[in-house]
Design an enzyme around this catalytic site. Structure first.
Site, mmCIF file in Angstrom:
data_model
loop_
_atom_site.group_PDB
_atom_site.id
_atom_site.type_symbol
_atom_site.label_atom_id
_atom_site.label_comp_id
_atom_site.label_asym_id
_atom_site.label_seq_id
_atom_site.Cartn_x
_atom_site.Cartn_y
_atom_site.Cartn_z
ATOM 1 N N SER A 143 0.845 -1.188 0.000
ATOM 2 C CA SER A 143 0.000 0.000 0.000
ATOM 3 C C SER A 143 0.891 1.251 0.000
ATOM 4 O O SER A 143 1.676 1.443 -0.912
ATOM 5 C CB SER A 143 -0.945 -0.030 1.193
ATOM 6 N N ASP B 116 -9.033 -5.535 -5.169
ATOM 7 C CA ASP B 116 -8.637 -4.379 -4.360
ATOM 8 C C ASP B 116 -9.408 -3.140 -4.812
ATOM 9 O O ASP B 116 -9.292 -2.715 -5.958
ATOM 10 C CB ASP B 116 -7.129 -4.158 -4.512
ATOM 11 N N HIS C 235 -7.374 -5.659 -0.795
ATOM 12 C CA HIS C 235 -6.180 -4.884 -0.454
ATOM 13 C C HIS C 235 -5.220 -5.581 0.516
ATOM 14 O O HIS C 235 -4.005 -5.536 0.304
ATOM 15 C CB HIS C 235 -6.609 -3.524 0.103
#
Length: 865
Positions: free
Chosen positions: A719, A808, A840
């Site tokens: 991320s 995601d 995610h």
């Protein structure tokens, strides 16, 4: 129709189709069971009458007469050959031996080795089978998730919720483990563990009642079938209530909207579930005749994003556990999504109220985060099921008044009543909502609860713990908790116990509500991380771990030092029946860690004092490492967020990477939680610059100490950590020999139009939300591009592995794919793994296994281990 049971002679009993307990049990040794299984020629035909029934299998096998080979044959026939039995919702309710778990572990490892022999394209690849076996063993280490303590007539009873990765099923097993606690002296406490855990197969959630005499079990359906609510009263299923979709959908489990609460007399349970789906339009075949019809899609409705894909509207319901009648709570505006419900204290003669958190969707439901405006509400509960008047039932709660208890503050969540019911505590992330950050330092507040039910127009909110801007060295850095215990109170009624981040550790704190004094309950000289599970009066049950030690249960006994100051003496508790493999324990015993304090080198103009303070990094290495010896390859680990933290806690996957010959440098750069609000707020508007320089400073610091070989340093981030990893290989192209990016943010200009949190892009790029719009301007897109890793792609030469989740919604996989394709175009070595069913976090067991097996091999390849 009857089904033969299994026993010592292979034919001990029968289970009839009208059996009220719906229990299929077998007893005896393995050979007899195998023989009985072999006798069933057409299993599907034999069990067909049970396809719509629930079968509970109690495993009561004399394991002493078994061999692993026989057990393997049994499990294969029970699980693999009878795959259709999933229709009957097969459950293992009672495990009576570790043999099953040990077999499962060994079978998973064997399958892991076979999986490891294939790369993502299906071709043969020479992975190290020893590494794949070791990773499988690390993944089988269980987590200790929750605990409850009950006070029966004699002694003390506790229940622990635990979970363990199940690679074959690609989900986590859930277990319930009980213990009796005895305190033989002031210096000792004994946990008398039940001999076997209970595996809660097919269970979405379980919540014991306040007395511990009842257990609510929730089973969410995977399709349009009813949600099952069960009431267990030891030792049997007491009641079972199928809740059809027309009443409500799945019960919300985990996350912001979770809320399941028993009332004090254990007659009702309040919970949050998906509102019934709206009816779809029906269309008929225009060709005429009796050709039938079909359902259309109807209007598209927004959901709450990444964690709640497909979930439209969480609503509140109450079930009467005696009658099974489910009552939707009316009077709550449709604009509110609700969660975290609790009951008001049950004072004699006083009405009961439901207290809950409400989020307004506004013009758009952005992905749920702590920066979404929320408030604490209450509404009077009227028990429709106790009234025999149909006309009363039909109008119940229609005109019930809803009260906003926190009008004067933009955020309020995790409400908890004091034991005497005089006041209500709650947490707030007002700074999140007001600034736009997606996680900030929290504050703690209380309001007085009117026992007469007369709520004022505006409730006075009393500040207990305010946001800490910058803490002096060694002092409380602020509150970072997210959720309070269901019963967080010591016996004095005004001391609350919770856990929070304290720089790079998670610690347990005690907060005096009268004075506002904060005390550190977990050992102040410990650099491990601690999490409070439950309170046993004034004593504390906790779990402690570190990057090199698996989670262990600790018991804190309240003591007074000679000066009368309150403190806790911490005792180690004997491990429950879950055993870590010897190989894992051996590998962990050869590791060590320390927390490095690193002065920052980059200080931009206008920074406050708190934003100039040192950062920290957790350094994990082999105990064999000494100065003067060439260090192991170093993996620089970068957390996401960016307003998150990598605490000194055990991670199965990172411990695996350490155990195969890597050192770790886990960097908590400025912007991380746990270091005060000034340091956190110094990053927005400077992402890709300040955080990148902090990481480079940490790496250089490790090199200067002799902890890293400059020719063998790699990067691992997900991320925003992937944002940093891809920035670093562009801004420092000669510093890292390999990189891994997990669902990385590579191009803010691409992400902003398709993410469930477009506001995040604006806030981190500009430092505020003044420019936020759903239609970014050319100037916005230009700024996003300039601050993104994609702007440095021409300089990259580091081999990079991308791990992407196709589902995601936060950082859609197009971000990583665009960057990977750009690297390929310029001849950089790239490998991409896409997990079609992952979102995610990339945290499904098989995904975690394949990811970290590849990560280990990728780094080994370029570090020449």
């Amino acid at each position: 129709m009857a089904i033969a049971g299994f026993g010592g002679n292979g034919m001990v009993g029968k289970v009839h189709a009208n059996c009220s307990t719906k229990c299929l049990s077998y007893r005896g040794c393995i050979p007899a069971i195998l023989e009985a299984l072999d006798c069933i020629e057409d299993v599907e035909e034999t069990l067909s009458p049970w396809l719509e029934r629930k079968i509970i299998i109690k495993e009561q096998i004399r394991w002493g007469f078994t061999s692993e080979k026989a057990l393997s044959r049994l499990l294969k026939r029970m699980v693999l050959s009878l795959t259709f039995i999933a229709k009957v919702e097969l459950q293992f309710v009672e495990l009576t031996s570790l043999c099953l778990m040990d077999y499962s572990r060994s079978h998973v490892v064997q399958r892991s080795q076979r999986l490891a022999a294939m790369d993502s394209s299906g071709s043969d690849k020479e992975y190290d089978s020893a590494q794949s076996k070791l990773l499988g063993e690390f993944m089988c280490i269980p987590n200790i998730d929750k605990a409850w303590v009950f006070k029966p007539v004699a002694g003390c009873h506790a229940m622990f919720a635990m979970s363990q990765a199940n690679l074959l099923a690609n989900k986590r097993r859930k277990f319930l483990l009980s213990t009796h606690i005895t305190k033989e002296s002031r210096e000792s406490v004994n946990f008398h563990w039940a001999p076997f855990p209970v595996e809660m197969t097919g269970v979405s959630a379980f919540v014991p009642s306040p007395s511990g005499l009842k257990l609510l079990v929730v089973r969410n359906s995977q399709n349009e079938s009813p949600t099952q609510l069960e009431i267990w009263n030891s030792p049997q299923l007491e009641k079972e209530f199928p809740i059809p979709q027309k009443v409500h959908g799945s019960v919300y489990i985990g996350g912001w909207f979770e809320g399941i609460a028993w009332n004090s007399d254990e007659t009702h349970v309040a919970y949050v579930a998906e509102e019934p789906s709206r009816s779809k339009p029906t269309f008929k075949d225009s060709l005429g005749g009796d050709c039938g019809s079909w359902k259309g899609q109807g209007d598209w409705e927004e959901d709450w994003g990444e964690e709640y894909a497909g979930k439209r509207q969480p609503a509140m319901f109450v079930i009467n556990v005696n009658s099974g009648e489910v009552q939707p709570i009316k009077g709550i505006p449709c604009s509110l999504s609700v969660g975290q419900v609790i009951w008001s204290p049950n004072n004699k003669g006083a009405a009961q109220y439901l207290v809950f958190v409400g989020w307004s969707g506004g013009k758009r439901k952005l992905g749920i985060c702590s920066n979404r405006p929320c408030a604490i509400y209450t509404i009077k509960f009227i028990d429709v099921s106790s009234s025999g008047l149909d006309e009363f039932k039909s109008g119940a709660n229609e005109a019930a008044l809803i009260y906003n208890l926190t009008k004067s503050i933009s955020s309020g969540f995790s409400p908890r009543f004091s034991n005497d019911g005089k006041f209500l505590m709650f947490l707030s992330t007002k700074g999140d909502v007001d600034t736009g950050a997606h996680r900030v330092t929290e504050s703690l507040h209380r309001i007085d609860w009117p026992s007469d039910g007369n709520f004022p127009q505006t409730t006075e909110i009393i500040n207990v713990i305010q946001v800490v801007k910058s803490a002096e060295d060694g002092c409380f850095p602020g509150l970072y908790s997210s959720r309070l215990l269901s019963d967080p109170w010591l016996s004095d009624e005004h001391t609350l116990v919770l856990c929070s981040f304290w720089r790079s550790c998670q610690v347990i704190l005690a907060i005096n509500l009268l004075s506002g004094k904060v005390s550190r309950v977990s050992p102040s000289d410990s650099n491990h991380s601690w999490n409070v599970l439950a309170l046993d009066g004034d004593d504390i049950i906790a779990v402690s771990s570190s990057p090199v030690s698996v989670p262990g249960i600790k018991y804190g006994k309240k003591v007074l030092d000679p000066s009368g100051k309150l403190s806790w003496q911490w005792l180690n508790i004997s491990r429950p029946i879950f055993r870590c493999p010897e190989k894992v324990m051996l590998e962990l015993s050869s590791l060590q860690f320390k927390i490095l304090e690193i002065p920052v080198s980059y200080v931009s103009e206008g920074l406050s004092k708190g934003a100039k303070k040192s950062i920290e990094a957790i350094y994990v290495s082999s105990t064999k490492f000494k100065n003067g010896i060439k260090p192991d390859p170093l993996i620089v680990v970068l957390h996401g967020g960016p307003h998150a933290l990598s605490p000194s806690i055990f991670s199965n996957s990172l411990a695996y990477l350490s155990s195969i010959g890597n050192s770790l440098l886990i960097v908590n750069y400025r912007g991380s939680l746990g270091f005060g609000e000034d340091a956190l707020q110094s990053l927005p508007g400077k992402v890709g610059c300040q955080d990148v320089k902090d990481v480079l400073t940490a790496v250089d610091y490790a090199i200067d100490l002799g902890f890293a070989d400059p020719s063998r340093i790699t990067l691992l981030g997900g991320s925003h950590g992937g944002f940093l990893a891809t920035h670093l290989i562009g801004q420092a192209p000669d510093k890292f020999v390999a990189a891994v990016a997990r669902n990385p943010v590579c191009n803010l200009a691409l992400m902003v139009g398709i993410s469930d949190i477009p506001d995040w892009c604006f806030f981190e790029a500009y430092g505020d939300l003044n420019n936020f719009t759903e239609a970014p301007s050319a100037d916005d897109l230009s700024r996003f591009h300039q601050m993104s890793p994609i702007s440095y792609v021409s300089k990259v030469k580091t081999p990079t592995l991308f791990l992407l989740g196709a589902k995601d919604l936060r950082v859609p996989m197009s971000n990583g794919l665009q960057y990977a394709r750009a690297l390929k175009e310029k001849g950089v070595e790239v490998k991409v793994l896409v997990f079609p069913n992952d979102s995610h976090p990339l945290d499904r067991p098989q995904t975690t296994f394949e990811s970290f097996l590849n990560i280990g091999c990728w780094f080994k390849k370029y570090c020449k281990l």
